[in-house]
Design an enzyme around this catalytic site. Structure first.
Site, PDB file in Angstrom:
ATOM      1  N   GLU A 129       4.971  -6.175   1.582  1.00  0.00           N
ATOM      2  CA  GLU A 129       4.562  -6.783   0.306  1.00  0.00           C
ATOM      3  C   GLU A 129       3.903  -5.752  -0.594  1.00  0.00           C
ATOM      4  OE1 GLU A 129       2.185 -10.083   1.740  1.00  0.00           O
ATOM      5  OE2 GLU A 129       0.512  -8.755   2.210  1.00  0.00           O
ATOM      6  N   GLY A 161       0.784  -1.231   0.000  1.00  0.00           N
ATOM      7  CA  GLY A 161       0.000   0.000   0.000  1.00  0.00           C
ATOM      8  C   GLY A 161       0.814   1.279   0.000  1.00  0.00           C
ATOM      9  N   CYS A 184     -18.107   3.724 -26.114  1.00  0.00           N
ATOM     10  CA  CYS A 184     -19.306   4.556 -26.232  1.00  0.00           C
ATOM     11  C   CYS A 184     -19.863   4.880 -24.854  1.00  0.00           C
ATOM     12  CB  CYS A 184     -20.344   3.832 -27.060  1.00  0.00           C
ATOM     13  SG  CYS A 184     -19.675   3.217 -28.603  1.00  0.00           S
ATOM     14  N   TYR A 224      -1.831  -2.349 -11.780  1.00  0.00           N
ATOM     15  CA  TYR A 224      -3.294  -2.215 -11.769  1.00  0.00           C
ATOM     16  C   TYR A 224      -3.758  -1.483 -13.034  1.00  0.00           C
ATOM     17  CZ  TYR A 224      -2.512  -3.383  -6.871  1.00  0.00           C
ATOM     18  OH  TYR A 224      -2.117  -3.990  -5.712  1.00  0.00           O
ATOM     19  N   GLY A 257       2.911  -3.775  -4.062  1.00  0.00           N
ATOM     20  CA  GLY A 257       2.662  -4.101  -5.458  1.00  0.00           C
ATOM     21  C   GLY A 257       2.835  -2.843  -6.305  1.00  0.00           C
ATOM     22  N   ARG A 258       1.859  -1.952  -6.176  1.00  0.00           N
ATOM     23  CA  ARG A 258       1.811  -0.743  -6.999  1.00  0.00           C
ATOM     24  C   ARG A 258       3.130   0.042  -7.013  1.00  0.00           C
ATOM     25  NH1 ARG A 258      -2.887   1.983  -8.347  1.00  0.00           N
ATOM     26  NH2 ARG A 258      -4.014   0.900  -6.677  1.00  0.00           N
TER      27      ARG A 258
HETATM   28  C1  PLP Z   1      -3.113  -5.754  -2.802  1.00  0.00           C
HETATM   29  C2  PLP Z   1      -2.357  -6.217  -1.629  1.00  0.00           C
HETATM   30  C3  PLP Z   1      -1.031  -5.808  -1.455  1.00  0.00           C
HETATM   31  C4  PLP Z   1      -0.345  -4.825  -2.359  1.00  0.00           C
HETATM   32  O1  PLP Z   1      -0.933  -3.563  -2.285  1.00  0.00           O
HETATM   33  P1  PLP Z   1      -0.305  -2.329  -3.108  1.00  0.00           P
HETATM   34  O2  PLP Z   1      -1.232  -1.210  -2.821  1.00  0.00           O
HETATM   35  O3  PLP Z   1      -0.284  -2.726  -4.539  1.00  0.00           O
HETATM   36  O4  PLP Z   1       1.079  -2.101  -2.584  1.00  0.00           O
HETATM   37  C5  PLP Z   1      -0.337  -6.333  -0.381  1.00  0.00           C
HETATM   38  N1  PLP Z   1      -0.918  -7.217   0.476  1.00  0.00           N
HETATM   39  C6  PLP Z   1      -2.201  -7.610   0.336  1.00  0.00           C
HETATM   40  C7  PLP Z   1      -2.777  -8.560   1.306  1.00  0.00           C
HETATM   41  C8  PLP Z   1      -2.965  -7.114  -0.708  1.00  0.00           C
HETATM   42  O5  PLP Z   1      -4.239  -7.494  -0.817  1.00  0.00           O
END
Ligand code: PLP
Length: 399
Positions: free
Chosen positions: A268, A232, A346, A375, A270-271
């Protein structure tokens, strides 16, 4: 305006129109960024990549040297990631795991299970007894903790600290954790505690959340090997050059682990790992005024890049002018300073960026949308209107 890397720029300008739109990824830039992130983290902090942000095999592989493993959130991701990066540690999370998914994960030898409920814990214990007899399966109950007032205020999505389908209430998690520690489930080993409470937080707020999680977990007084404080980390779509303060976050995590030499912290994201390496490139098909505003319609749209529609922002972009015009009919051009970039769907919701400063924008000019590495394609509704799919290019110049 934000400019593509030279390799991405050259690829976009060299593609024939019929091969647009295209996703263009700079894997060298991804590796450099991931190395910076890894370098900012103390040794005792492990870095897993949340595969759901972008599970393209080339992306998973490029991240390989900088991550300790991958977090997967479904049986589909599990099978895919295990194929793409064989032998790497996987943690299975996500709500509503089915018995079949748990069995597949046990057979795959998944390193850790992030357990979302008491029901799931009992199901996993029973399946582990049958599928993996003699093996102790590592679990981290996911807890939905209340967090310090205000620290989630900047969050774009809150998974915790309020009623949600994620994880367990602390009052329910605590007895479960104690049962695990005392061996009530002989098939399961209490490895630690997991919490992913919010997304879109800056470093200071992320640290406040991590601190609440660590202090709650260590306060239980049961032996824990790991605390996973989730992902996050903030990505600023309004200012793509400004990145999450990994150095401050790393220093804060180091301070947090100091009093707990036995504890491994894990994050952990992602983004914030992959957003920056991806570009969605396309060309302008038409330009026209409408009730005092100017619109450009580009090849493709939010069915390929849904991010601006779901997050309600303008996707940062830059215009790459193309001076040649091969058609016998006249070329339309913008007459005002600002142009809204819409796609081919559209629906008025198919807008990629509003009022972009793009004076003189013409049909045939190209546009590169930035921060399209997370994403983006994988959350989009590809089949709506049945336009062709984009091309995919993984550039490896710096590698
Ligand atoms: C989606 C998710 C992440 C990654 O979140 P980001 O906002 O992409 O960093 C990490 N842990 C869990 C459990 C998630 O569901």
């Amino acid at each position: 305006m934000t400019h593509p890397t030279p390799a991405v720029h050259d690829r976009i300008q060299s593609l024939p129109s019929a091969e647009l739109p295209a996703y263009v990824y700079d894997l060298g830039a991804l590796r450099d960024h991931a190395a910076t992130v890894r370098g900012a983290l103390p040794e005792r902090v492990e870095l897993y990549y949340a595969a759901k942000a972008n599970p393209e095999p080339e992306i998973l592989t490029a991240l390989g040297p900088c991550v300790d493993g991958y977090e997967v959130s479904s049986g589909g991701e599990l099978a895919h990631v295990a194929r793409a990066v064989p032998g790497r540690p996987l943690a299975l999370g996500g709500p509503g795991k089915t018995p079949d998914e748990l069995i597949a994960a046990l057979e795959e030898g998944v390193e850790r299970f992030h357990v979302e409920s008491e029901y799931e814990l009992r199901m996993l214990a029973e399946l582990a007894r049958r599928v993996a007899p003699g093996r102790r399966v590592a679990v981290l109950p996911r807890v939905n903790l209340p967090v310090a007032d205000g620290s989630l205020a900047g969050s774009s999505l809150a998974m915790g600290g309020r009623p949600t389908p994620f994880g367990m209430d602390p009052a329910r998690a605590e007895p479960v954790i104690r049962q695990l520690a005392y061996g009530t489930y002989p098939q399961l080993e209490l490895r630690g505690v997991h919490a992913h409470l919010a997304s879109g937080l800056e470093a200071a707020d992320q640290l406040a959340v991590a601190e609440s999680v660590v202090s709650w977990a260590t306060g239980l007084g049961v032996p824990l090997g790991e605390v996973n404080v989730g992902g996050g980390m903030h990505v600023d779509y309004g200012d793509p050059e400004r990145r999450f303060d990994w150095a401050a976050y790393g220093n804060g995590l180091a301070r947090l682990t100091e009093p707990h030499p036995e504890l491994t912290l894990r994050i952990e994201p992602g983004r914030a790992l992959t957003a920056y390496c991806g570009w969605y490139a396309t060309e302008v098909l038409d330009v026209k005024p409408s009730h005092g505003e100017e619109f450009a319609v580009v090849r493709g749209g939010t069915h390929h890049l849904r991010t601006p529609a779901t997050k309600g922002h303008d996707q940062p972009c830059s215009v790459l002018p193309v001076d040649t015009w091969a058609h016998p009919w006249p070329r339309p051009a913008a007459e005002s300073e600002r142009v809204t970039l819409a796609g081919q769907l559209c629906t008025p919701k198919d807008v990629l960026a509003r009022a972009v400063p793009a004076a003189g924008l013409r049909a045939g000019d190209r546009v590169a949308f930035a921060l399209a590495g997370a994403y983006a394609w994988n959350i989009s509704h590809h089949d709506f209107l049945m336009h062709p799919r984009p091309g995919f290019h993984f550039l490896d110049s710096a590698g």
